[in-house]
Design a protein around this motif. Structure first.
Motif, PDB file in Angstrom:
ATOM      1  N   GLU A  47       4.267  47.562  46.899  1.00  0.00           N
ATOM      2  CA  GLU A  47       4.226  47.469  48.366  1.00  0.00           C
ATOM      3  C   GLU A  47       4.267  48.864  48.994  1.00  0.00           C
ATOM      4  OE1 GLU A  47       7.443  46.130  51.661  1.00  0.00           O
ATOM      5  OE2 GLU A  47       7.095  44.685  50.060  1.00  0.00           O
ATOM      6  N   LEU A  48       5.142  49.707  48.480  1.00  0.00           N
ATOM      7  CA  LEU A  48       5.249  51.075  49.002  1.00  0.00           C
ATOM      8  C   LEU A  48       3.978  51.880  48.716  1.00  0.00           C
ATOM      9  CD1 LEU A  48       8.948  51.879  48.076  1.00  0.00           C
ATOM     10  CD2 LEU A  48       8.017  51.505  50.370  1.00  0.00           C
ATOM     11  N   GLU A  49       3.371  51.662  47.561  1.00  0.00           N
ATOM     12  CA  GLU A  49       2.130  52.362  47.233  1.00  0.00           C
ATOM     13  C   GLU A  49       1.002  51.944  48.166  1.00  0.00           C
ATOM     14  OE1 GLU A  49       1.664  51.467  43.092  1.00  0.00           O
ATOM     15  OE2 GLU A  49       2.801  53.227  42.472  1.00  0.00           O
ATOM     16  N   ARG A  50       0.931  50.649  48.508  1.00  0.00           N
ATOM     17  CA  ARG A  50      -0.082  50.185  49.469  1.00  0.00           C
ATOM     18  C   ARG A  50       0.157  50.808  50.840  1.00  0.00           C
ATOM     19  NH1 ARG A  50       0.573  45.264  46.701  1.00  0.00           N
ATOM     20  NH2 ARG A  50       2.095  44.543  48.229  1.00  0.00           N
ATOM     21  N   GLU A  51       1.429  50.838  51.248  1.00  0.00           N
ATOM     22  CA  GLU A  51       1.773  51.442  52.535  1.00  0.00           C
ATOM     23  C   GLU A  51       1.420  52.928  52.539  1.00  0.00           C
ATOM     24  OE1 GLU A  51       5.803  52.026  55.125  1.00  0.00           O
ATOM     25  OE2 GLU A  51       5.657  50.223  53.883  1.00  0.00           O
ATOM     26  N   LEU A  52       1.698  53.604  51.434  1.00  0.00           N
ATOM     27  CA  LEU A  52       1.376  55.017  51.310  1.00  0.00           C
ATOM     28  C   LEU A  52      -0.129  55.248  51.408  1.00  0.00           C
ATOM     29  CD1 LEU A  52       2.326  57.915  50.743  1.00  0.00           C
ATOM     30  CD2 LEU A  52       2.129  57.389  48.310  1.00  0.00           C
ATOM     31  N   ALA A  53      -0.914  54.382  50.771  1.00  0.00           N
ATOM     32  CA  ALA A  53      -2.374  54.510  50.832  1.00  0.00           C
ATOM     33  C   ALA A  53      -2.871  54.365  52.272  1.00  0.00           C
ATOM     34  CB  ALA A  53      -3.033  53.460  49.931  1.00  0.00           C
ATOM     35  N   LYS A  54      -2.300  53.417  53.009  1.00  0.00           N
ATOM     36  CA  LYS A  54      -2.686  53.244  54.415  1.00  0.00           C
ATOM     37  C   LYS A  54      -2.338  54.481  55.233  1.00  0.00           C
ATOM     38  CE  LYS A  54      -2.137  48.235  54.552  1.00  0.00           C
ATOM     39  NZ  LYS A  54      -1.332  47.130  55.081  1.00  0.00           N
ATOM     40  N   GLU A  55      -1.147  55.018  55.009  1.00  0.00           N
ATOM     41  CA  GLU A  55      -0.712  56.213  55.744  1.00  0.00           C
ATOM     42  C   GLU A  55      -1.597  57.411  55.411  1.00  0.00           C
ATOM     43  OE1 GLU A  55       1.483  56.365  58.174  1.00  0.00           O
ATOM     44  OE2 GLU A  55       1.920  54.241  57.959  1.00  0.00           O
ATOM     45  N   ARG A  56      -2.005  57.517  54.144  1.00  0.00           N
ATOM     46  CA  ARG A  56      -2.908  58.606  53.759  1.00  0.00           C
ATOM     47  C   ARG A  56      -4.246  58.495  54.484  1.00  0.00           C
ATOM     48  NH1 ARG A  56      -2.261  58.821  47.363  1.00  0.00           N
ATOM     49  NH2 ARG A  56      -0.584  60.339  47.236  1.00  0.00           N
ATOM     50  N   GLN A  57      -4.776  57.265  54.543  1.00  0.00           N
ATOM     51  CA  GLN A  57      -6.043  57.057  55.250  1.00  0.00           C
ATOM     52  C   GLN A  57      -5.905  57.453  56.711  1.00  0.00           C
ATOM     53  OE1 GLN A  57      -6.961  52.941  54.561  1.00  0.00           O
ATOM     54  NE2 GLN A  57      -7.990  53.344  52.614  1.00  0.00           N
ATOM     55  N   GLU A  58      -4.808  57.068  57.330  1.00  0.00           N
ATOM     56  CA  GLU A  58      -4.567  57.420  58.726  1.00  0.00           C
ATOM     57  C   GLU A  58      -4.446  58.933  58.877  1.00  0.00           C
ATOM     58  OE1 GLU A  58      -3.681  56.795  62.871  1.00  0.00           O
ATOM     59  OE2 GLU A  58      -4.842  55.794  61.324  1.00  0.00           O
TER      60      GLU A  58
END
Length: 85
Positions: A47-58
């Protein structure tokens, strides 16, 4: 061209941080595996890795917007200089 430098450094900085963070989570999971099911920890990590990926894209999107704005500012400054002459 100097505006590109921070963008180039960003992926390296984040990947280093991620490796450190992942190592920390791995150690924590191993040390506390008896009190918390590892399956729960794995799900949380995913879950944290998915959230991190979204934040990186942003972050990439915002950095591109910033770079575009800086380029526009530079062009407008050049145009103002030409008009002042």
């Amino acid at each position: 061209s100097t505006a590109n430098a921070p963008e180039d450094d960003a992926p390296n900085r984040y990947s280093r941080t991620d490796r450190t963070t992942y190592s920390r989570y791995s150690r924590d999971a191993n040390s506390s595996g008896s009190s918390v099911p590892s399956n729960t920890l794995e799900k949380r990590i995913e879950e944290l890795e998915r959230e991190l990926a979204k934040e990186r894209q942003e972050n990439v999107r915002l950095m591109k917007m910033t770079q575009d704005k800086e380029e526009l500012i530079g062009k407008l400054k050049e145009e103002i200089d030409l008009l002042n002459r």
